[in-house]
Design an enzyme around this catalytic site. Structure first.
Site, PDB file in Angstrom:
ATOM      1  N   VAL A 182     -21.223  -0.474   8.479  1.00 10.64           N
ATOM      2  CA  VAL A 182     -20.617   0.544   7.610  1.00 10.64           C
ATOM      3  C   VAL A 182     -21.415   0.761   6.333  1.00 10.64           C
ATOM      4  O   VAL A 182     -21.652   1.892   5.913  1.00 10.64           O
ATOM      5  CB  VAL A 182     -19.156   0.148   7.264  1.00 10.64           C
ATOM      6  CG1 VAL A 182     -18.528   1.167   6.316  1.00 10.64           C
ATOM      7  CG2 VAL A 182     -18.333   0.008   8.540  1.00 10.64           C
ATOM      8  N   CYS A 205     -18.102  -0.848  -5.947  1.00  9.92           N
ATOM      9  CA  CYS A 205     -18.932  -1.995  -5.584  1.00  9.92           C
ATOM     10  C   CYS A 205     -20.337  -1.534  -5.181  1.00  9.92           C
ATOM     11  O   CYS A 205     -20.510  -0.525  -4.527  1.00  9.92           O
ATOM     12  CB  CYS A 205     -18.323  -2.730  -4.395  1.00  9.92           C
ATOM     13  SG  CYS A 205     -16.856  -3.634  -4.853  1.00  9.92           S
ATOM     14  N   ASP A 222     -14.615  -4.902   5.162  1.00  9.31           N
ATOM     15  CA  ASP A 222     -14.135  -5.701   4.021  1.00  9.31           C
ATOM     16  C   ASP A 222     -13.806  -7.128   4.423  1.00  9.31           C
ATOM     17  O   ASP A 222     -13.598  -7.988   3.574  1.00  9.31           O
ATOM     18  CB  ASP A 222     -12.873  -5.068   3.423  1.00  9.31           C
ATOM     19  CG  ASP A 222     -13.133  -3.659   2.958  1.00  9.31           C
ATOM     20  OD1 ASP A 222     -12.170  -2.906   2.771  1.00  9.31           O
ATOM     21  OD2 ASP A 222     -14.314  -3.301   2.805  1.00  9.31           O
ATOM     22  N   ARG A 280     -14.047   4.326  -7.808  1.00 14.92           N
ATOM     23  CA  ARG A 280     -14.489   5.493  -7.032  1.00 14.92           C
ATOM     24  C   ARG A 280     -13.331   6.476  -6.852  1.00 14.92           C
ATOM     25  O   ARG A 280     -13.516   7.572  -6.316  1.00 14.92           O
ATOM     26  CB  ARG A 280     -14.975   5.042  -5.644  1.00 14.92           C
ATOM     27  CG  ARG A 280     -16.202   4.184  -5.698  1.00 14.92           C
ATOM     28  CD  ARG A 280     -16.610   3.761  -4.326  1.00 14.92           C
ATOM     29  NE  ARG A 280     -16.785   4.884  -3.434  1.00 14.92           N
ATOM     30  CZ  ARG A 280     -17.791   5.753  -3.481  1.00 14.92           C
ATOM     31  NH1 ARG A 280     -18.665   5.645  -4.432  1.00 14.92           N
ATOM     32  NH2 ARG A 280     -17.895   6.725  -2.615  1.00 14.92           N
ATOM     33  N   ASN A 282      -6.177  -0.277  -1.540  1.00 14.04           N
ATOM     34  CA  ASN A 282      -6.770   0.960  -1.032  1.00 14.04           C
ATOM     35  C   ASN A 282      -5.757   1.967  -0.508  1.00 14.04           C
ATOM     36  O   ASN A 282      -6.118   2.956   0.132  1.00 14.04           O
ATOM     37  CB  ASN A 282      -7.826   0.614   0.047  1.00 14.04           C
ATOM     38  CG  ASN A 282      -8.977  -0.149  -0.568  1.00 14.04           C
ATOM     39  OD1 ASN A 282      -9.141  -0.157  -1.794  1.00 14.04           O
ATOM     40  ND2 ASN A 282      -9.747  -0.830   0.250  1.00 14.04           N
TER      41      ASN A 282
HETATM   42  C1  EPZ Z   1     -13.074   2.726   1.390  1.00 12.80           C
HETATM   43  O1  EPZ Z   1     -14.304   3.048   0.749  1.00 12.80           O
HETATM   44  C2  EPZ Z   1     -12.608   1.424   0.757  1.00 12.80           C
HETATM   45  N1  EPZ Z   1     -12.453   1.621  -0.684  1.00 12.80           N
HETATM   46  C3  EPZ Z   1     -13.639   0.331   1.023  1.00 12.80           C
HETATM   47  O2  EPZ Z   1     -13.102  -0.883   0.495  1.00 12.80           O
HETATM   48  C4  EPZ Z   1     -13.802   0.171   2.527  1.00 12.80           C
HETATM   49  O3  EPZ Z   1     -14.797  -0.809   2.769  1.00 12.80           O
HETATM   50  C5  EPZ Z   1     -14.242   1.517   3.130  1.00 12.80           C
HETATM   51  O4  EPZ Z   1     -13.257   2.528   2.796  1.00 12.80           O
HETATM   52  C6  EPZ Z   1     -14.383   1.457   4.645  1.00 12.80           C
HETATM   53  O5  EPZ Z   1     -13.170   1.081   5.216  1.00 12.80           O
HETATM   54  C7  EPZ Z   1     -11.356   2.265  -1.161  1.00 12.80           C
HETATM   55  O6  EPZ Z   1     -10.499   2.709  -0.407  1.00 12.80           O
HETATM   56  C8  EPZ Z   1     -11.257   2.388  -2.655  1.00 12.80           C
HETATM   57  P1  EPZ Z   1     -16.143   5.372   3.409  1.00 12.80           P
HETATM   58  P2  EPZ Z   1     -14.965   4.506   0.950  1.00 12.80           P
HETATM   59  O7  EPZ Z   1     -16.121   6.710   2.791  1.00 12.80           O
HETATM   60  O8  EPZ Z   1     -13.882   5.502   1.115  1.00 12.80           O
HETATM   61  C9  EPZ Z   1     -20.621   6.781   4.009  1.00 12.80           C
HETATM   62  C10 EPZ Z   1     -13.041  -2.761  -0.860  1.00 12.80           C
HETATM   63  O9  EPZ Z   1     -13.658  -3.833  -0.778  1.00 12.80           O
HETATM   64  N2  EPZ Z   1     -20.258   8.009   3.291  1.00 12.80           N
HETATM   65  O10 EPZ Z   1     -15.338   5.129   4.653  1.00 12.80           O
HETATM   66  O11 EPZ Z   1     -15.972   4.717  -0.107  1.00 12.80           O
HETATM   67  C11 EPZ Z   1     -20.653   5.560   3.085  1.00 12.80           C
HETATM   68  O12 EPZ Z   1     -21.895   5.487   2.413  1.00 12.80           O
HETATM   69  C12 EPZ Z   1     -13.778  -1.450  -0.636  1.00 12.80           C
HETATM   70  O13 EPZ Z   1     -11.793  -2.652  -1.067  1.00 12.80           O
HETATM   71  C13 EPZ Z   1     -21.209   9.031   3.182  1.00 12.80           C
HETATM   72  O14 EPZ Z   1     -22.337   8.910   3.673  1.00 12.80           O
HETATM   73  O15 EPZ Z   1     -15.697   4.268   2.355  1.00 12.80           O
HETATM   74  C14 EPZ Z   1     -20.467   4.417   4.042  1.00 12.80           C
HETATM   75  O16 EPZ Z   1     -21.710   4.114   4.659  1.00 12.80           O
HETATM   76  C15 EPZ Z   1     -15.254  -1.666  -0.445  1.00 12.80           C
HETATM   77  N3  EPZ Z   1     -20.880  10.160   2.508  1.00 12.80           N
HETATM   78  C16 EPZ Z   1     -19.524   4.993   5.092  1.00 12.80           C
HETATM   79  O17 EPZ Z   1     -19.604   6.439   4.960  1.00 12.80           O
HETATM   80  C17 EPZ Z   1     -19.630  10.340   1.959  1.00 12.80           C
HETATM   81  O18 EPZ Z   1     -19.378  11.413   1.362  1.00 12.80           O
HETATM   82  C18 EPZ Z   1     -18.086   4.544   4.925  1.00 12.80           C
HETATM   83  O19 EPZ Z   1     -17.674   4.961   3.647  1.00 12.80           O
HETATM   84  C19 EPZ Z   1     -18.677   9.290   2.074  1.00 12.80           C
HETATM   85  C20 EPZ Z   1     -19.003   8.147   2.759  1.00 12.80           C
END
Ligand code: EPZ
Length: 453
Positions: free
Chosen positions: A347, A135, A325, A111, A38
Site C-alpha cells: 500500500v 505519517c 496499519d 491529512r 480513522n
Molecule cells: C487511510 O489513509 C488511513 N488514514 C491510513 O491509516 C491507512 O493506512 C490507509 O487509509 C489505508 O488503509 C486515515 O484514515 C487518516 P489511501 P489514506 O488513500 O486515506 C495512494 C494510520 O496509521 N493514493 O487508501 O491516506 C497512496 O499514496 C494511517 O492510521 C494516491 O496515489 O490512504 C497510497 O499508496 C496510516 N493518490 C494508497 O493510495 C491519492 O489521491 C492508499 O492510500 C490518494 C491515495
C-alpha cells in the site's frame, strides 16, 4: 541528534515525548479501545453537511481529533462535550469561511483537512486546504481527490501553500472510477456526492469497515447510498441533510497493535471493545503466528500460545486483506518467530523503514525495495511495493530509538518492552496522536517505564 531507524529527529521534544523503557516483562491486563481514529475524524467533518447538530459517541481522546475539532471551530462549528463521557456535540449553524492563516495554524500534521473540500463547497461555495501532513510512510499524494472534485464541477486551483477550490454553479453528480481503492479518496467522494445534484457512481471504491461506518453516518443524516458488489457505490444527491447521532465503530488498528504486544512480550491482553468481524483477517494471521484468542461479547483476549512463534508470509492489501496499519506491530512479533517470515507491503512505498532500528536492537530484517512476487492480487501490482524478510528468533536488546511514524512508533515501544535491558524512545508524541491514553494503558498492562522528557 540521534540517527536511528529511518527517522532523523529534528522535531523538538515536547513533554511526555521521551520514554525510558525497561524490557523483558510480559504485558498482562485489560485495555479499553474506543472509537476508530480513522472513522471519528471523518464523521466529525461530515457534521458540516447537516442543517442541525450532530452527536458523535466513543470519540477517542487523541491529537487527530483535537486537530479536526479546532479546524471545525475556525470554520464556525460549535463543538462541545456531550453528556455521555467521550461524546461530542457538533453544531454547524454558525459555519463560515476561515482565513488561510487560521486553517494553516490548526491543520497540524493531519491529512484530514482534504476531506473538508466537499462539505465546505456545498456550504460556502469555496474552500482552502493547506498542504497536508500525516505519517511519513510515502508521498501521500491527493491526485485522486482533486480529480474527483473536478468531476463534481469544482474549480481546483493549486497554490504555493495549499489548494483553493470554488464551485460557483454548485456541485453535480459524477461518474468516478478510482485508479486504486483509496480510503481517503472514497471518503472524499462520499462527503461530496451526498449533497451534489444528481446521482454519483463510484467504482473501485475502498470498502474498509471505517468506510462502511461513514456510509452509516451519512445515511443517518438523510443521504441515499447503496453499496453494490465489486467495490461499486451509488449515491443519490439530496437537497438537505440533518445531524446524526452515531457511536463510532471500535479502533481495529489499536486492537491489533495490543494483540501484537501480547505476542511479542508473551503476555495476555484483554482488548475491551474489540469485535471479531472487523478483525477476521488479522485473527487468522495471529493464529498462524502462534497466538490464541478468545472472543467474548465485550472484547477479545489475546495471548501467545506457542513458543517460539511460527514464521508466516503476509501481504498487506486493501480490505478485506491484511491492513497495512497492522504490519509494523506484527513485524516486531515476527522477530521472535523461529524461521523466515515475509511481510510484503503493497500500500505505501516507505512503511518498512522503521525496521532499521529493530536491526540495531538485534533483529535480522532485510528489506527488498522491489518487493516480492505475490500470488492472488485484489489490485494490480504497483512499482512502489517492497518486502521485509524477517529471520528469527533473535533476542532484542535495548537501544536509543526515535519514533518515525504512528504505527512504527508503536512497534518500537513493543520492541523495547520485549527487549532485554533499557531503551530510550523519543518523539513519542507521534504515538499519542493516534493511541488514546497511551501511557495509562502501558501502565495498566504492567510495563516498566518512565517519562523522562
Ligand atoms: C487511510 O489513509 C488511513 N488514514 C491510513 O491509516 C491507512 O493506512 C490507509 O487509509 C489505508 O488503509 C486515515 O484514515 C487518516 P489511501 P489514506 O488513500 O486515506 C495512494 C494510520 O496509521 N493514493 O487508501 O491516506 C497512496 O499514496 C494511517 O492510521 C494516491 O496515489 O490512504 C497510497 O499508496 C496510516 N493518490 C494508497 O493510495 C491519492 O489521491 C492508499 O492510500 C490518494 C491515495
Amino acid at each position: 541528534m540521534t540517527l536511528v531507524g529511518n527517522a532523523q529527529s529534528t522535531t523538538p521534544a515536547v513533554s511526555g515525548d521521551v520514554l525510558e523503557i525497561r524490557g523483558g516483562r510480559p504485558l498482562t491486563g485489560q485495555v479499553d479501545v474506543k472509537g476508530a481514529k480513522n472513522l471519528a475524524t471523518k464523521a466529525m467533518v461530515a457534521s458540516l453537511l447537516g442543517e442541525t447538530p450532530s452527536t458523535l459517541r466513543d470519540v477517542p481522546e487523541i491529537r487527530d481529533v483535537e486537530v479536526v475539532r479546532s479546524l471545525l471551530e475556525v470554520h464556525g462549528v460549535a463543538v462541545s462535550e456531550g453528556e455521555e463521557p467521550g461524546s461530542l456535540i457538533l453544531d454547524p449553524a454558525g459555519a463560515k469561511s476561515a482565513g488561510f492563516e487560521e486553517i494553516d495554524a490548526h491543520a497540524g500534521s493531519s491529512r484530514i483537512p482534504i476531506l473538508f473540500c466537499g462539505p465546505l463547497l456545498h456550504l460556502l461555495g469555496q474552500a482552502f486546504i493547506p498542504d497536508l501532513g500525516g505519517c511519513r510512510i510515502g508521498d501521500r499524494p491527493i491526485d485522486f481527490h482533486l480529480e474527483a472534485l473536478r468531476k463534481f464541477g469544482a474549480i481546483v486551483d493549486k497554490q504555493p501553500n495549499g489548494i483553493r477550490l470554488s464551485a460557483p454553479e454548485g456541485l453535480h453528480g459524477a461518474n468516478i472510477e478510482l485508479p486504486y481503492p483509496s480510503v481517503g479518496a472514497t471518503e472524499q467522494v462520499l462527503l461530496t456526492a451526498v449533497r451534489a445534484k444528481g446521482v454519483t457512481e463510484l467504482r473501485n471504491a475502498a470498502i474498509e469497515p471505517e468506510i462502511m461506518d461513514l456510509i452509516g453516518v451519512l445515511q443517518k443524516m438523510g443521504a441515499i447510498i447503496s453499496y453494490e458488489p465489486n467495490r461499486v457505490i451509488f449515491i443519490e444527491g439530496v437537497d438537505e441533510l440533518h445531524g446524526y447521532d452515531h457511536r463510532s465503530l471500535f479502533d481495529r488498528n489499536e486492537a491489533a497493535s495490543w494483540a501484537c504486544a501480547a505476542l511479542a512480550t508473551d503476555g495476555e491482553i484483554f482488548v475491551k471493545g474489540a469485535r471479531q468481524y472487523e478483525m477476521l483477517t488479522f485473527l487468522n494471521v495471529f493464529r498462524k503466528v502462534g497466538g490464541s484468542f478468545d472472543i467474548t461479547d465485550d472484547g477479545i483476549y489475546f495471548r501467545r500460545a506457542a513458543t517460539p512463534l511460527k514464521p508466516v508470509t503476509v501481504e498487506t492489501d486493501v480490505h478485506p486483506g491484511f491492513m497495512t496499519d497492522w504490519q509494523q506491530p506484527l513485524i516486531v512479533a515476527l522477530t521472535q518467530a523461529e524461521g523466515t517470515s515475509v511481510v510484503h507491503e503493497t500500500v505505501y512505498e516507505n512503511r518498512l523503514g522503521f525496521t532499521h532500528a529493530l536491526n540495531q536492537m538485534g533483529a535480522d530484517i532485510v528489506v527488498h525495495p522491489e518487493g516480492l512476487e505475490g500470488e492472488y492480487r485484489r489490485v494490480p501490482r504497483r512499482e512502489l511495493e517492497q518486502a521485509a524478510v524477517i529471520t528469527g528468533p533473535t533476542p532484542l536488546t535495548g537501544a536509543e530509538i526515535v519514533v518515525p511514524d504512528l504505527r512504527g512508533g508503536y512497534a518500537y515501544v513493543i520492541a523495547a518492552l520485549a527487549a532485554e535491558g533499557t531503551s530510550r524512545v523519543s518523539n513519542v508524541g507521534i504515538i499519542r496522536r493516534g493511541y488514546e491514553k497511551f501511557f495509562d494503558k502501558l501502565e495498566a498492562l504492567g510495563a516498566d517505564f518512565d517519562v523522562v522528557g
